[in-house]
Design an enzyme around this catalytic site. Structure first.
Site, mmCIF file in Angstrom:
data_model
loop_
_atom_site.group_PDB
_atom_site.id
_atom_site.type_symbol
_atom_site.label_atom_id
_atom_site.label_comp_id
_atom_site.label_asym_id
_atom_site.label_seq_id
_atom_site.Cartn_x
_atom_site.Cartn_y
_atom_site.Cartn_z
ATOM 1 N N HIS A 206 0.829 -1.201 0.000
ATOM 2 C CA HIS A 206 0.000 0.000 0.000
ATOM 3 C C HIS A 206 0.873 1.265 0.000
ATOM 4 O O HIS A 206 2.029 1.226 -0.401
ATOM 5 C CB HIS A 206 -0.997 -0.053 1.152
ATOM 6 C CG HIS A 206 -1.715 -1.375 1.220
ATOM 7 N ND1 HIS A 206 -2.671 -1.750 0.306
ATOM 8 C CD2 HIS A 206 -1.566 -2.435 2.059
ATOM 9 C CE1 HIS A 206 -3.091 -2.977 0.579
ATOM 10 N NE2 HIS A 206 -2.435 -3.411 1.638
ATOM 11 N N GLU B 121 -2.002 -0.049 8.120
ATOM 12 C CA GLU B 121 -1.151 -1.071 7.513
ATOM 13 C C GLU B 121 -0.021 -0.435 6.708
ATOM 14 O O GLU B 121 1.113 -0.916 6.726
ATOM 15 C CB GLU B 121 -1.981 -1.983 6.614
ATOM 16 C CG GLU B 121 -1.171 -3.087 5.958
ATOM 17 C CD GLU B 121 -1.959 -3.908 4.954
ATOM 18 O OE1 GLU B 121 -1.365 -4.828 4.357
ATOM 19 O OE2 GLU B 121 -3.159 -3.622 4.756
ATOM 20 N N HIS C 66 3.015 -7.103 4.266
ATOM 21 C CA HIS C 66 1.637 -6.713 4.535
ATOM 22 C C HIS C 66 1.230 -7.104 5.944
ATOM 23 O O HIS C 66 1.963 -7.789 6.662
ATOM 24 C CB HIS C 66 0.685 -7.413 3.546
ATOM 25 C CG HIS C 66 0.732 -6.867 2.163
ATOM 26 N ND1 HIS C 66 -0.104 -5.875 1.715
ATOM 27 C CD2 HIS C 66 1.528 -7.182 1.109
ATOM 28 C CE1 HIS C 66 0.169 -5.599 0.453
ATOM 29 N NE2 HIS C 66 1.158 -6.380 0.059
ATOM 30 N N GLU D 64 1.969 -11.804 5.137
ATOM 31 C CA GLU D 64 0.971 -11.171 6.000
ATOM 32 C C GLU D 64 1.441 -11.407 7.435
ATOM 33 O O GLU D 64 1.367 -12.517 7.959
ATOM 34 C CB GLU D 64 -0.408 -11.781 5.772
ATOM 35 C CG GLU D 64 -0.935 -11.654 4.353
ATOM 36 C CD GLU D 64 -1.494 -10.278 4.048
ATOM 37 O OE1 GLU D 64 -1.491 -9.415 4.957
ATOM 38 O OE2 GLU D 64 -1.945 -10.069 2.907
#
Length: 303
Positions: free
Chosen positions: A93, A130, A185, A267
């Protein structure tokens, strides 16, 4: 990360010198003389695409012009374990995606389908985004890898207004001819879902996507990361997917589908679970996460 949901509003944004040495010497013959030796090292520029590091930078080091590893080269010590290796780190992101909903919702080709350019990512209930988490862990990881002699390229370092889009993230790794690419992430799953997992590329062939050459090495990279991340952080693989292996194979992520070099997504935990969120929000734990990632990458590259 949750690419299965519509982009959610992000909460908030977080975002050598060249050394000159002068030596003057008097010649002991009555003649005065001087000698100036100036050693000028490379400097890191900045742009809106990617960041490259070759010697241990500050955590918020600026970006290099292209993202292709053309900053100061890593591995100054040829005996360093990762000398000559190129690692692309892909912080998930972007803190400013929230300000560009039109651009990040524009569809891009991921080989077998089209998908949004990017999303804002998730956040903890307390508002820790995040995008801030991924940059912090990625910068810590960069420092550790550079210390081992690697050349490290970022896809973004909070140095561009949004993105890059998922297809460009893959392209940065491909053009760098990376030995390994890791996309960092944190998940946005339901409360009660805990633990980390590594996403591996499925065997995909269609349009610009052909993962046949990277499925095997990407799995090897992912397995090393699972083992070392678990050891360093003391956390367990996800209890909600992967059957306890910490591995999840997907065919719907452009960053994997379009990669031509070994690549995985990590993740690190679930931001929507309070226990995981407490870990992800803790700087000491994030340093452990970076160590686990660095160990996994190093183990893969040194094999």
């Amino acid at each position: 990360m949750s690419y299965d949901e519509s982009p959610q509003p992000a909460r908030r944004r977080f975002g050598r010198r060249p050394l000159t040495v002068a030596v003057a010497a008097l010649v002991p013959t009555g003649l005065a003389g001087w000698l100036v030796w100036q050693g000028v090292g490379g400097s890191d520029g900045s742009s809106a695409s990617a960041a490259t590091a070759g010697a241990a930078p500050a955590a918020s080091a600026p970006a290099s012009p292209t993202g292709r590893g053309d900053g100061a080269p890593g591995g100054g010590d040829p005996a360093a374990p990762l000398a000559g290796k190129v690692v692309v780190v892909d912080p998930g992101h972007n803190p400013r995606n929230r300000d560009h909903p039109t651009e990040i919702n524009e569809k891009v080709d991921i080989g077998t389908a089209t998908k949004e350019c990017d999303t804002t990512g998730t956040a903890t209930a307390a508002g820790y985004a995040e995008a801030a988490f991924t940059l912090d862990v990625s910068r810590r990881l960069r420092t550790l890898l550079v210390q081992q002699g690697a050349t490290v390229t970022f896809t973004q370092d909070d140095d561009r207004p949004y993105g890059p889009c998922v297809d460009e993230r893959a392209r940065i790794g491909n053009e760098a001819k990376a030995d390994a690419v890791v996309s960092v992430h944190a998940d946005g799953s339901a409360a009660g879902n805990r633990g980390f997992h590594v996403i591996l590329p499925a065997l995909v062939k269609g349009g610009a996507a052909d993962t046949a050459a990277i499925v095997g090495p990407s799995r090897a990279l992912g397995e090393r990361i699972v083992a070392d991340f678990r050891r360093e952080t003391g956390t367990d693989p996800a209890n909600y997917l992967g059957d306890g292996t910490g591995l999840d194979v997907r065919d719907d992520l452009g960053g994997l589908n379009l990669s031509t070099v070994p690549k995985v997504f990590l993740e690190c935990g679930n931001m929507q679970d309070s226990a995981d969120a407490a870990l992800l929000s803790d700087a000491e734990w994030r340093e452990k996460a970076a160590r686990g990632l660095a160990a996994g990458i190093s183990g893969f590259l040194e094999k």
